[in-house]
Write an enzyme that holds these catalytic residues in place. Structure first.
Site, PDB file in Angstrom:
ATOM      1  N   ASP A 226     -38.535   8.217  13.124  1.00  0.00           N
ATOM      2  CA  ASP A 226     -37.127   7.877  12.888  1.00  0.00           C
ATOM      3  C   ASP A 226     -36.987   6.682  11.945  1.00  0.00           C
ATOM      4  O   ASP A 226     -37.983   6.053  11.576  1.00  0.00           O
ATOM      5  CB  ASP A 226     -36.443   7.617  14.245  1.00  0.00           C
ATOM      6  CG  ASP A 226     -34.974   8.006  14.227  1.00  0.00           C
ATOM      7  OD1 ASP A 226     -34.373   8.051  13.137  1.00  0.00           O
ATOM      8  OD2 ASP A 226     -34.415   8.254  15.319  1.00  0.00           O
TER       9      ASP A 226
ATOM     10  N   GLU B 274     -37.619  11.158   8.994  1.00  0.00           N
ATOM     11  CA  GLU B 274     -36.191  10.888   8.779  1.00  0.00           C
ATOM     12  C   GLU B 274     -35.993  10.032   7.527  1.00  0.00           C
ATOM     13  O   GLU B 274     -34.955   9.373   7.377  1.00  0.00           O
ATOM     14  CB  GLU B 274     -35.576  10.238  10.020  1.00  0.00           C
ATOM     15  CG  GLU B 274     -35.708  11.110  11.245  1.00  0.00           C
ATOM     16  CD  GLU B 274     -34.469  11.141  12.129  1.00  0.00           C
ATOM     17  OE1 GLU B 274     -33.412  10.635  11.722  1.00  0.00           O
ATOM     18  OE2 GLU B 274     -34.577  11.705  13.242  1.00  0.00           O
ATOM     19  N   TRP B 275     -36.947  10.081   6.652  1.00  0.00           N
ATOM     20  CA  TRP B 275     -36.933   9.293   5.413  1.00  0.00           C
ATOM     21  C   TRP B 275     -35.651   9.523   4.602  1.00  0.00           C
ATOM     22  O   TRP B 275     -34.922   8.559   4.318  1.00  0.00           O
ATOM     23  CB  TRP B 275     -38.227   9.617   4.682  1.00  0.00           C
ATOM     24  CG  TRP B 275     -38.400   9.269   3.245  1.00  0.00           C
ATOM     25  CD1 TRP B 275     -37.509   8.639   2.399  1.00  0.00           C
ATOM     26  CD2 TRP B 275     -39.574   9.502   2.479  1.00  0.00           C
ATOM     27  NE1 TRP B 275     -38.076   8.490   1.154  1.00  0.00           N
ATOM     28  CE2 TRP B 275     -39.336   9.008   1.175  1.00  0.00           C
ATOM     29  CE3 TRP B 275     -40.808  10.083   2.748  1.00  0.00           C
ATOM     30  CZ2 TRP B 275     -40.281   9.083   0.151  1.00  0.00           C
ATOM     31  CZ3 TRP B 275     -41.749  10.159   1.731  1.00  0.00           C
ATOM     32  CH2 TRP B 275     -41.484   9.659   0.446  1.00  0.00           C
ATOM     33  N   PRO B 276     -35.310  10.781   4.239  1.00  0.00           N
ATOM     34  CA  PRO B 276     -34.081  10.949   3.443  1.00  0.00           C
ATOM     35  C   PRO B 276     -32.812  10.562   4.216  1.00  0.00           C
ATOM     36  O   PRO B 276     -31.851  10.075   3.609  1.00  0.00           O
ATOM     37  CB  PRO B 276     -34.052  12.451   3.112  1.00  0.00           C
ATOM     38  CG  PRO B 276     -35.422  12.958   3.400  1.00  0.00           C
ATOM     39  CD  PRO B 276     -36.012  12.066   4.441  1.00  0.00           C
TER      40      PRO B 276
ATOM     41  N   LEU C  87     -29.861   8.227   2.916  1.00  0.00           N
ATOM     42  CA  LEU C  87     -28.458   8.675   2.909  1.00  0.00           C
ATOM     43  C   LEU C  87     -27.539   7.557   3.415  1.00  0.00           C
ATOM     44  O   LEU C  87     -26.451   7.341   2.891  1.00  0.00           O
ATOM     45  CB  LEU C  87     -28.316   9.910   3.810  1.00  0.00           C
ATOM     46  CG  LEU C  87     -26.901  10.447   4.031  1.00  0.00           C
ATOM     47  CD1 LEU C  87     -26.540  11.455   2.943  1.00  0.00           C
ATOM     48  CD2 LEU C  87     -26.753  11.114   5.400  1.00  0.00           C
TER      49      LEU C  87
ATOM     50  N   ASP D   4     -26.956  13.258  12.606  1.00  0.00           N
ATOM     51  CA  ASP D   4     -27.346  14.054  13.767  1.00  0.00           C
ATOM     52  C   ASP D   4     -26.341  15.175  14.022  1.00  0.00           C
ATOM     53  O   ASP D   4     -25.135  14.962  13.906  1.00  0.00           O
ATOM     54  CB  ASP D   4     -27.349  13.179  15.044  1.00  0.00           C
ATOM     55  CG  ASP D   4     -28.545  12.247  15.112  1.00  0.00           C
ATOM     56  OD1 ASP D   4     -29.259  12.090  14.106  1.00  0.00           O
ATOM     57  OD2 ASP D   4     -28.752  11.672  16.198  1.00  0.00           O
TER      58      ASP D   4
END
Ligand SMILES: *[C@@H]1O[C@H](CO)[C@@H](O)[C@H](O)[C@H]1NC(C)=O
Ligand SMILES: *[C@@H]1O[C@H](CO)[C@@H](O)[C@H](O)[C@H]1NC(C)=O
Length: 408
Positions: free
Chosen positions: A157, A189-191, A195, A220
């Site tokens: 995460d 969850e890098w991009p 964002l 999410d």
């Protein structure tokens, strides 16, 4: 003609490198604690619903017993809130001892004994989203720890970190996972972190694909059809870009499949499941397999939708048009020339949208013709030629989806 070219091109895109760990040749399938069980740590008062080894073992039992494993669901995954409040004296991560009294190795052995795989959760930042110890400054040790426990998937995460560092941190963890020599599917969850910087950084998906097997890039999902619609909207808006990076080894992750939840109608649930399959998305459900409605179970086990999701080309569908809230998505599948077609209706009024289409306008342009099957009922719709007409009705908040196999 242009339509045929688009579909042909999207089927033939030469993908840039994917993470070379042999995993996620098709989108991973499994189960995750998050949406349904969130961060419930209160096992004293809520023993059957708290994040604990018992919960994971029960879900593994149901995945193995109730047909999910046979259908392809493989990873049983913990999200946040499995950890103890502190690392141990050697700085090693440790599970909460009350809720995981036998430790993680025991849990992994149990899940493996069912022929399934165990997924775990950590965070690139100093803390996880719920405030448990994060991996920043400990990534090498944590990768080793996960490998020693027998973990098969890591969801990593992006809370409590500086997302501008994601482009360094996520590849570093990828390298440390690789150095363990254990094959651990790497879910990033890098991009999504980038964002949240509000476009101050454009995600380099080529780099993401080189380091990660799957990647979250949007908010999410919640158990609510508006959430599903916003995700489908985001994937539609960025369709041309995302398509370039989806394929064996690496897939976009629009988040959990909420079939079997409380917040969506059966039609809304099947619309989510269908669109995720059109995207070649991971099918990671978050529900209670101990008490799932029969209708939801049937949908999760639908062999036609799963076959579209698991198609070996791993292509993300092309959004061909949107008109008055009705969208047409088309995905090339094997054998070459075949297609999956989905009409997604984001309108929630009236008795749905009637539609008569010429097959060639939907991408069925090959003179050999197509054997067409509707996916939810498995109805055989016979053979369509390019000039055949298809007459359908797309229910409100629903999908009409067909598989069109090329005739030889
Ligand atoms: C580590 O990376 C190398 C080179 O890319 C690859 O050949 C190997 O299979 C990887 N090992 C694991 C366990 O991912
Ligand atoms: C991005 O925008 C959201 C909503 O407008 C805001 O809450 C958040 O603080 C912004 N993030 C950054 C890093 O500027």
């Amino acid at each position: 003609m242009w339509l045929q070219q688009i579909l042909l091109l999207s089927g033939l895109v030469t993908l840039c490198f994917s993470l070379d760990n042999g995993l996620a040749r098709t989108p991973p399938m499994g189960w995750l604690t998050w949406t349904r069980f969130s961060c419930n740590t209160n096992c004293e008062q809520d023993p059957d619903y708290c994040i604990s080894e018992k919960l994971v073992m029960q879900m593994a039992d149901h995945m193995a017993m109730d047909g999910y494993k046979e259908a392809g669901y493989e990873y049983v995954c913990l999200d946040d809130c499995w950890l103890a409040a502190e690392r141990d004296v050697f700085h090693q991560l440790q599970p909460d001892r009350k809720r995981f009294p036998h430790g993680m190795k025991y849990l992994a052995d149990y899940v493996h004994s069912k022929g399934l795989k165990l997924g775990i959760y950590e965070d690139f930042g100093t803390k996880t989203c719920a405030g448990f110890p994060g991996s920043e400054f400990y990534m090498e040790l944590d990768a080793k720890t996960f490998a020693e426990w027998g973990i098969d998937l890591l969801k990593f995460d992006t809370c409590h970190s500086d997302a501008r560092e994601n482009k360094y941190g996520y590849p570093a963890m990828s390298m440390y996972l690789n150095q363990t020599n254990r094959k651990i599917l790497y879910s990033c969850e890098w991009p999504y972190g980038e964002l949240q910087l509000n476009a101050s950084i454009q995600t380099d998906y080529s780099a993401v694909r080189t380091s990660c097997n799957t990647w979250r890039n949007f908010w999410d999902v919640s158990d609510d059809f508006n959430s599903v619609k916003s995700i489908v909207g985001f994937y539609g808006k960025n369709n041309a870009l995302f398509q370039k990076y989806s394929g064996p080894g690496g897939f976009f992750d629009p988040d959990q499949v909420l079939v079997g939840g409380f917040g969506m109608s059966h039609y809304q649930q099947r619309a989510q499941m269908a669109m995720w399959a059109m995207f070649s998305a991971p099918l990671i459900m978050s529900n209670d397999l101990r008490s799932i409605p029969a209708e939801a179970k049937q949908l999760l086990l639908n062999k036609y939708i799963i076959s579209v999701d698991q198609d070996p080309l791993g292509t993300m569908a092309t959004k061909l048009w949107e008109f008055n809230g009705l969208q047409l998505w088309v995905k090339p599948i094997v054998p070459t020339g075949s297609l999956a077609i989905a009409f997604f209706n984001s309108n929630n009024y009236g008795s749905g949208t009637p539609l008569v289409s010429v097959a060639s306008d939907l991408g069925m342009a090959d003179a050999r013709g197509y054997q067409v099957t509707e996916v939810f009922e498995g109805t055989d719709l016979g053979t369509l030629k390019p000039d055949s007409k298809l007459s359908i009705r797309v229910n409100p908040d629903d999908v009409y989806m067909i598989i069109c196999k090329i005739l030889s």
